[in-house]
Design a protein around this motif. Structure first.
Motif, PDB file in Angstrom:
ATOM      1  N   ARG A  21      -2.751 -20.069 -19.117  1.00 13.77           N
ATOM      2  CA  ARG A  21      -3.549 -18.974 -19.244  1.00 13.77           C
ATOM      3  C   ARG A  21      -2.896 -17.571 -19.349  1.00 13.77           C
ATOM      4  O   ARG A  21      -2.831 -16.586 -19.245  1.00 13.77           O
ATOM      5  N   ASP A  22      -3.137 -16.815 -17.836  1.00 16.67           N
ATOM      6  CA  ASP A  22      -2.752 -15.522 -17.684  1.00 16.67           C
ATOM      7  C   ASP A  22      -0.897 -15.402 -17.146  1.00 16.67           C
ATOM      8  O   ASP A  22      -0.917 -14.015 -17.229  1.00 16.67           O
ATOM      9  N   GLY A  23      -0.006 -15.932 -16.800  1.00 19.52           N
ATOM     10  CA  GLY A  23       1.033 -15.988 -16.503  1.00 19.52           C
ATOM     11  C   GLY A  23       1.277 -16.056 -15.495  1.00 19.52           C
ATOM     12  O   GLY A  23      -0.147 -16.434 -13.980  1.00 19.52           O
ATOM     13  N   ALA A  24       2.228 -15.281 -14.786  1.00 19.86           N
ATOM     14  CA  ALA A  24       1.991 -14.989 -13.397  1.00 19.86           C
ATOM     15  C   ALA A  24       2.343 -13.843 -12.887  1.00 19.86           C
ATOM     16  O   ALA A  24       3.213 -13.484 -13.455  1.00 19.86           O
ATOM     17  N   ILE A  25       2.811 -13.416 -11.210  1.00 29.44           N
ATOM     18  CA  ILE A  25       2.744 -11.865 -10.931  1.00 29.44           C
ATOM     19  C   ILE A  25       4.776 -12.133 -10.962  1.00 29.44           C
ATOM     20  O   ILE A  25       5.119 -13.253 -10.364  1.00 29.44           O
ATOM     21  N   GLY A  26       4.835 -11.517 -11.518  1.00 32.55           N
ATOM     22  CA  GLY A  26       6.312 -11.227 -11.613  1.00 32.55           C
ATOM     23  C   GLY A  26       7.041 -10.634 -11.328  1.00 32.55           C
ATOM     24  O   GLY A  26       8.108 -10.247 -10.354  1.00 32.55           O
ATOM     25  N   SER A  27       6.999  -8.802 -11.330  1.00 35.65           N
ATOM     26  CA  SER A  27       7.515  -8.185 -10.429  1.00 35.65           C
ATOM     27  C   SER A  27       7.132  -6.521 -10.106  1.00 35.65           C
ATOM     28  O   SER A  27       5.462  -6.621 -10.429  1.00 35.65           O
ATOM     29  N   HIS A  28       7.237  -5.825  -9.643  1.00 34.09           N
ATOM     30  CA  HIS A  28       5.700  -4.549  -8.942  1.00 34.09           C
ATOM     31  C   HIS A  28       7.519  -3.382  -8.715  1.00 34.09           C
ATOM     32  O   HIS A  28       8.194  -3.624  -8.496  1.00 34.09           O
ATOM     33  N   LEU A  29       6.995  -1.707  -8.227  1.00 32.10           N
ATOM     34  CA  LEU A  29       7.533  -1.161  -8.205  1.00 32.10           C
ATOM     35  C   LEU A  29       7.421  -0.967  -6.779  1.00 32.10           C
ATOM     36  O   LEU A  29       5.790  -0.888  -6.150  1.00 32.10           O
ATOM     37  N   GLU A  30       7.653  -0.592  -5.888  1.00 36.90           N
ATOM     38  CA  GLU A  30       7.896  -0.085  -4.093  1.00 36.90           C
ATOM     39  C   GLU A  30       7.779   0.922  -4.048  1.00 36.90           C
ATOM     40  O   GLU A  30       8.746   1.438  -3.819  1.00 36.90           O
ATOM     41  N   LEU A  31       6.475   1.911  -3.531  1.00 33.56           N
ATOM     42  CA  LEU A  31       6.626   3.397  -3.116  1.00 33.56           C
ATOM     43  C   LEU A  31       7.090   3.077  -1.627  1.00 33.56           C
ATOM     44  O   LEU A  31       6.232   2.244  -0.909  1.00 33.56           O
ATOM     45  N   LEU A  32       7.823   4.158  -0.890  1.00 38.65           N
ATOM     46  CA  LEU A  32       8.510   4.654  -0.162  1.00 38.65           C
ATOM     47  C   LEU A  32       8.711   5.649   0.829  1.00 38.65           C
ATOM     48  O   LEU A  32       9.113   7.041  -0.826  1.00 38.65           O
ATOM     49  N   GLU A  33       8.510   6.699   1.829  1.00 40.01           N
ATOM     50  CA  GLU A  33       8.629   7.063   2.419  1.00 40.01           C
ATOM     51  C   GLU A  33       8.893   6.721   3.684  1.00 40.01           C
ATOM     52  O   GLU A  33       8.830   6.651   4.444  1.00 40.01           O
ATOM     53  N   ARG A  34      10.086   7.241   3.758  1.00 36.28           N
ATOM     54  CA  ARG A  34      11.086   7.508   5.265  1.00 36.28           C
ATOM     55  C   ARG A  34      11.301   8.695   5.257  1.00 36.28           C
ATOM     56  O   ARG A  34      10.833   9.627   4.798  1.00 36.28           O
ATOM     57  N   ASN A  35      11.155   9.188   7.010  1.00 34.41           N
ATOM     58  CA  ASN A  35      11.501  10.315   7.634  1.00 34.41           C
ATOM     59  C   ASN A  35      12.208   9.571   8.969  1.00 34.41           C
ATOM     60  O   ASN A  35      12.617   8.867   9.322  1.00 34.41           O
ATOM     61  N   GLN A  36      13.181  10.813   9.763  1.00 33.07           N
ATOM     62  CA  GLN A  36      13.326  10.863  10.601  1.00 33.07           C
ATOM     63  C   GLN A  36      14.323  10.490  11.184  1.00 33.07           C
ATOM     64  O   GLN A  36      15.138   9.727  11.613  1.00 33.07           O
ATOM     65  N   GLY A  37      15.392   9.741   9.285  1.00 33.56           N
ATOM     66  CA  GLY A  37      16.506   9.089   8.433  1.00 33.56           C
ATOM     67  C   GLY A  37      15.710   7.727   9.593  1.00 33.56           C
ATOM     68  O   GLY A  37      17.321   6.905   9.071  1.00 33.56           O
ATOM     69  N   PHE A  38      14.930   7.365   9.531  1.00 35.41           N
ATOM     70  CA  PHE A  38      15.126   5.980   9.740  1.00 35.41           C
ATOM     71  C   PHE A  38      15.790   4.895   8.519  1.00 35.41           C
ATOM     72  O   PHE A  38      15.094   5.107   7.442  1.00 35.41           O
ATOM     73  N   LYS A  39      16.235   3.901   9.319  1.00 36.46           N
ATOM     74  CA  LYS A  39      16.943   3.092   7.809  1.00 36.46           C
ATOM     75  C   LYS A  39      16.936   1.906   7.637  1.00 36.46           C
ATOM     76  O   LYS A  39      16.983   0.899   7.108  1.00 36.46           O
ATOM     77  N   GLY A  40      15.839   1.288   9.157  1.00 36.46           N
ATOM     78  CA  GLY A  40      15.869  -0.248   9.037  1.00 36.46           C
ATOM     79  C   GLY A  40      14.494  -0.355   7.930  1.00 36.46           C
ATOM     80  O   GLY A  40      13.817   0.632   7.039  1.00 36.46           O
ATOM     81  N   PHE A  41      13.572  -1.559   8.164  1.00 28.32           N
ATOM     82  CA  PHE A  41      12.864  -2.324   7.678  1.00 28.32           C
ATOM     83  C   PHE A  41      11.343  -2.340   8.394  1.00 28.32           C
ATOM     84  O   PHE A  41      11.741  -2.698   9.862  1.00 28.32           O
ATOM     85  N   ASN A  42      10.252  -2.910   8.276  1.00 25.22           N
ATOM     86  CA  ASN A  42       8.859  -2.500   9.267  1.00 25.22           C
ATOM     87  C   ASN A  42       9.294  -4.479   8.860  1.00 25.22           C
ATOM     88  O   ASN A  42       9.227  -5.612   7.799  1.00 25.22           O
ATOM     89  N   GLN A  43       9.277  -5.514   9.846  1.00 23.60           N
ATOM     90  CA  GLN A  43       9.277  -6.489  10.178  1.00 23.60           C
ATOM     91  C   GLN A  43       7.609  -7.511  10.422  1.00 23.60           C
ATOM     92  O   GLN A  43       7.983  -8.516  10.607  1.00 23.60           O
ATOM     93  N   GLN A  44       6.844  -6.045  10.290  1.00 26.50           N
ATOM     94  CA  GLN A  44       5.768  -6.863  11.221  1.00 26.50           C
ATOM     95  C   GLN A  44       4.046  -6.121  10.013  1.00 26.50           C
ATOM     96  O   GLN A  44       5.093  -5.036   9.796  1.00 26.50           O
ATOM     97  N   GLY A  45       3.610  -6.913   9.710  1.00 27.57           N
ATOM     98  CA  GLY A  45       3.177  -6.229   8.001  1.00 27.57           C
ATOM     99  C   GLY A  45       3.407  -7.131   7.254  1.00 27.57           C
ATOM    100  O   GLY A  45       2.817  -7.517   6.129  1.00 27.57           O
ATOM    101  N   VAL A  46       4.369  -6.760   6.950  1.00 30.61           N
ATOM    102  CA  VAL A  46       5.110  -7.250   5.472  1.00 30.61           C
ATOM    103  C   VAL A  46       4.621  -8.868   4.974  1.00 30.61           C
ATOM    104  O   VAL A  46       4.271  -8.787   3.855  1.00 30.61           O
ATOM    105  N   ASP A  47       4.852  -9.290   5.927  1.00 23.52           N
ATOM    106  CA  ASP A  47       4.097 -11.019   5.166  1.00 23.52           C
ATOM    107  C   ASP A  47       2.780 -10.939   4.490  1.00 23.52           C
ATOM    108  O   ASP A  47       2.905 -11.903   3.358  1.00 23.52           O
ATOM    109  N   ARG A  48       2.289 -10.143   5.151  1.00 24.31           N
ATOM    110  CA  ARG A  48       0.432 -10.457   4.495  1.00 24.31           C
ATOM    111  C   ARG A  48       0.437 -10.413   3.419  1.00 24.31           C
ATOM    112  O   ARG A  48       0.112 -10.384   2.504  1.00 24.31           O
ATOM    113  N   ILE A  49       1.607  -8.788   2.769  1.00 22.56           N
ATOM    114  CA  ILE A  49       1.443  -8.096   1.618  1.00 22.56           C
ATOM    115  C   ILE A  49       2.700  -8.994   0.281  1.00 22.56           C
ATOM    116  O   ILE A  49       2.187  -9.098  -0.636  1.00 22.56           O
TER     117      ILE A  49
END
Length: 451
Positions: free
Chosen positions: A414-442
Motif C-alpha cells: 500500500r505505502d511502499g517502504a523507506i528508500g533513501s535520505h539526504l544526510e546533513l552533516l557539520e564537521r569542525n576541527q577537522g574531525f575525520k571519523g564517525f560517531n559509533q554511539q547513538g547512530v544505531d537508534r536512528i
C-alpha cells in the motif's frame, strides 16, 4: 584476538585537530578582510544554501611570511610532494600553498567551473580545457583573489594538458556509467557487468578518473530518486556549486554480496579504512573506504553480529544465517535491491551549517529526523526518508520466507517502504571519523517495519 583480526578496528583513529582548525580559520579570515567578494559569497552560501564557506575550500594560497611554515607544522600539516604545499594527514583540512609574491587567494571547489561562472554572471576566461583534470577561473581580483576549481580525479595544482581522444573516452565511459544496467535476476551478474564497465574505463582513463566519473553517475542516480536531494541540489546550483560539498557516499548490501561490492570499490582504487559497529547488539556494521586520488569516502553498511566486526568481513564471505530474520540493512536490500545495483545509494552525506540548513529545508517542506550526533566537532541527521514503491514479487518472497508478517506485506504494497535520505552533516576541527554511539537508534528508525 590476533592482531590481523583487530587491525581494522585499531589502525584508524581520528581525533579533533583544534590547532589546525584554528589556523585554517585564521588564514581564511586574512583572506576575507582582503576580499569583499569572499565576504559576500560567505553570506550567500549561508543564507541561500545553508552551507559554510570553509566547507567549499579547495585550497588556500597564503604568503610565505616568517613563522607560517612553523605554525603549519606545529598544527600537524606536512609538506607534500609539491613544493610549498602543506597537507594535513590527520584531519579534513584544505591544502595550504605558500606563495613567494605576497599574494592571497581562495580557491573554491565546484563540480563545474562553467556552471559557476554562469551562476555568478562572470565572463572570465577558464584555465584548463573542458574535462581536464583541473580547470579554474578567477571570480574576483580583490586584494585576495577568489577562484573556482573543478577537478576530475586529480589532486595537484598544475594544469595538465588533455588530448581530444581522452576527452572522448571520458564522455563515453561516463555515459556508460550513467546508463549502466542495474537490474539482474542474479545480483552476481550485476557486479560482473559493472566490473566489466569499470575495467574498460580504467584502461582508457586510469583509476582515479574512472572512479571520479563513476561516482558522479552514482550521485545522479541517487538524486533522481530523492526529493530532498533535488531540492538542495537546486539551491546549491544557484551558486554553481553542484555536490562538491559531499562528505561520503553510503551503500547498503546484503550479507551475501558484501565482498563482491567491496571488490568493485577496491578495483576503483579505494582502500579499506576503519570498521564500524554502532553498539552492543546493534545488528549491523560498516566498512569505511577512502580513495586517495579523489578524496571520495564510502560508508558500506551490512547486517552483522557484534563478534563479526572482529573478522575481515570486507573480503571474507559471511556465514549463512539459519535464523528466519533480517536486520534493517538486509530488509532494505530485500525490498529495494542491492544498493550498488537497482536501489542506488541509501544516502549521500554532505557538509552544511547545521543550524541553518535544517530550518531552511523545513520551510521548503523537507523535514529532518532528530540528530543522532550532536557534538561540537560532529553534528548529523537524516532528512525524513523518501518512500519508494516495492515490486510485488519482492514482497511475496519475503512473506513466503516468513521474513515479514502479512500486515507488513500489506503495508509495503500500500505505502511502499523507506528508500533513501539526504544526510546533513557539520564537521569542525577537522574531525575525520564517525560517531559509533547513538547512530544505531536512528538507523533503527529507518527500518521499513517501523514506518
Amino acid at each position: 584476538m590476533d592482531s590481523a583480526r583487530t587491525a581494522g578496528l585499531t589502525a584508524f583513529h581520528w581525533d579533533v585537530q583544534p590547532a589546525a582548525g584554528a589556523l585554517v580559520q585564521d588564514l581564511l579570515a586574512q583572506i576575507l578582510v582582503r576580499s569583499p567578494t569572499a565576504q559576500r559569497l560567505s553570506g550567500r552560501l549561508l543564507h541561500e544554501t545553508g552551507t559554510r564557506l570553509v566547507d567549499w575550500i579547495d585550497h588556500l594560497e597564503i604568503p610565505d611570511i616568517p613563522g607560517l611554515d612553523g605554525r603549519l607544522r606545529d598544527a600537524g600539516f606536512q609538506v607534500a610532494a609539491e613544493r610549498a604545499v602543506f597537507r594535513h594527514p590527520g584531519g579534513l583540512f584544505p591544502p595550504v600553498v605558500l606563495t613567494t609574491d605576497g599574494s592571497y587567494a581562495l580557491h573554491l571547489k565546484v563540480e563545474s567551473v562553467s556552471d559557476a561562472l554562469q551562476a555568478h554572471e562572470a565572463a572570465v576566461p577558464i584555465a584548463g580545457a573542458p574535462w581536464a583534470p583541473l580547470r579554474r577561473a578567477r571570480l574576483a581580483a580583490d586584494q585576495a583573489q577568489v577562484w573556482v576549481c573543478e577537478r576530475h580525479g586529480y589532486q595537484g595544482f598544475d594544469l595538465p594538458t588533455v588530448s581530444a581522444e581522452r576527452t572522448v573516452h571520458l564522455l563515453h565511459h561516463y555515459e556508460l556509467f550513467l546508463t549502466r544496467r542495474r537490474a539482474f535476476a542474479q545480483p552476481a551478474e550485476g557486479f560482473s557487468h559493472a566490473m566489466t564497465l569499470i575495467e574498460a574505463a580504467i584502461r582508457d582513463l586510469g583509476v582515479d578518473l574512472a572512479c571520479e566519473r563513476f561516482f558522479a553517475a552514482e550521485r545522479a542516480y541517487w538524486q533522481r530518486r530523492n526529493h530532498a536531494a533535488r531540492i538542495q541540489r537546486a539551491r546549491q546550483d544557484t551558486l554553481g556549486l553542484g555536490w562538491a560539498n559531499h562528505d561520503h557516499h553510503t551503500y547498503r548490501s546484503s550479507r551475501a554480496h558484501f565482498p563482491a561490492m567491496i571488490a568493485v570499490f577496491e578495483r576503483l582504487g579505494f582502500h579499506c579504512r576503519e570498521r564500524f559497529y554502532p553498539g552492543h547488539n546493534a545488528g549491523w556494521g560498516a566498512q569505511v573506504l577512502e580513495h586517495a586520488g579523489t578524496g571520495l569516502v564510502i560508508f558500506a553498511d551490512v547486517d552483522m553480529s557484534e563478534d563479526e566486526i572482529q573478522h575481515d568481513f570486507a573480503h571474507q564471505p559471511f556465514p549463512e544465517q539459519p535464523e528466519r530474520t533480517l536486520g534493517t540493512v538486509g530488509l532494505w536490500c530485500a525490498l529495494h535491491g542491492e544498493s550498488f545495483l537497482e536501489a542506488g545509494m541509501h544516502h549521500l552525506e554532505a557538509t552544511f551549517a547545521f543550524d541553518h540548513i535544517r530550518p531552511q529545508l523545513e520551510k521548503l517542506g523537507i523535514h529532518s529526523m532528530p540528530p543522532f550526533t550532536d557534538f561540537p566537532h560532529l553534528r548529523q541527521c537524516f532528512t525524513v526518508g523518501e518512500h519508494w514503491s516495492v515490486a510485488p514479487p519482492r514482497i511475496d518472497r519475503l512473506l513466503a520466507d516468513q521474513l515479514i508478517t502479512p500486515a507488513q506485506a500489506d503495508q509495503f504494497r500500500r505505502d511502499g517502504a523507506i528508500g533513501s535520505h539526504l544526510e546533513l552533516l557539520e564537521r569542525n576541527q577537522g574531525f575525520k571519523g564517525f560517531n559509533q554511539q547513538g547512530v544505531d537508534r536512528i538507523i533503527a528508525g529507518t527500518d521499513p517495519r517501523r514506518q
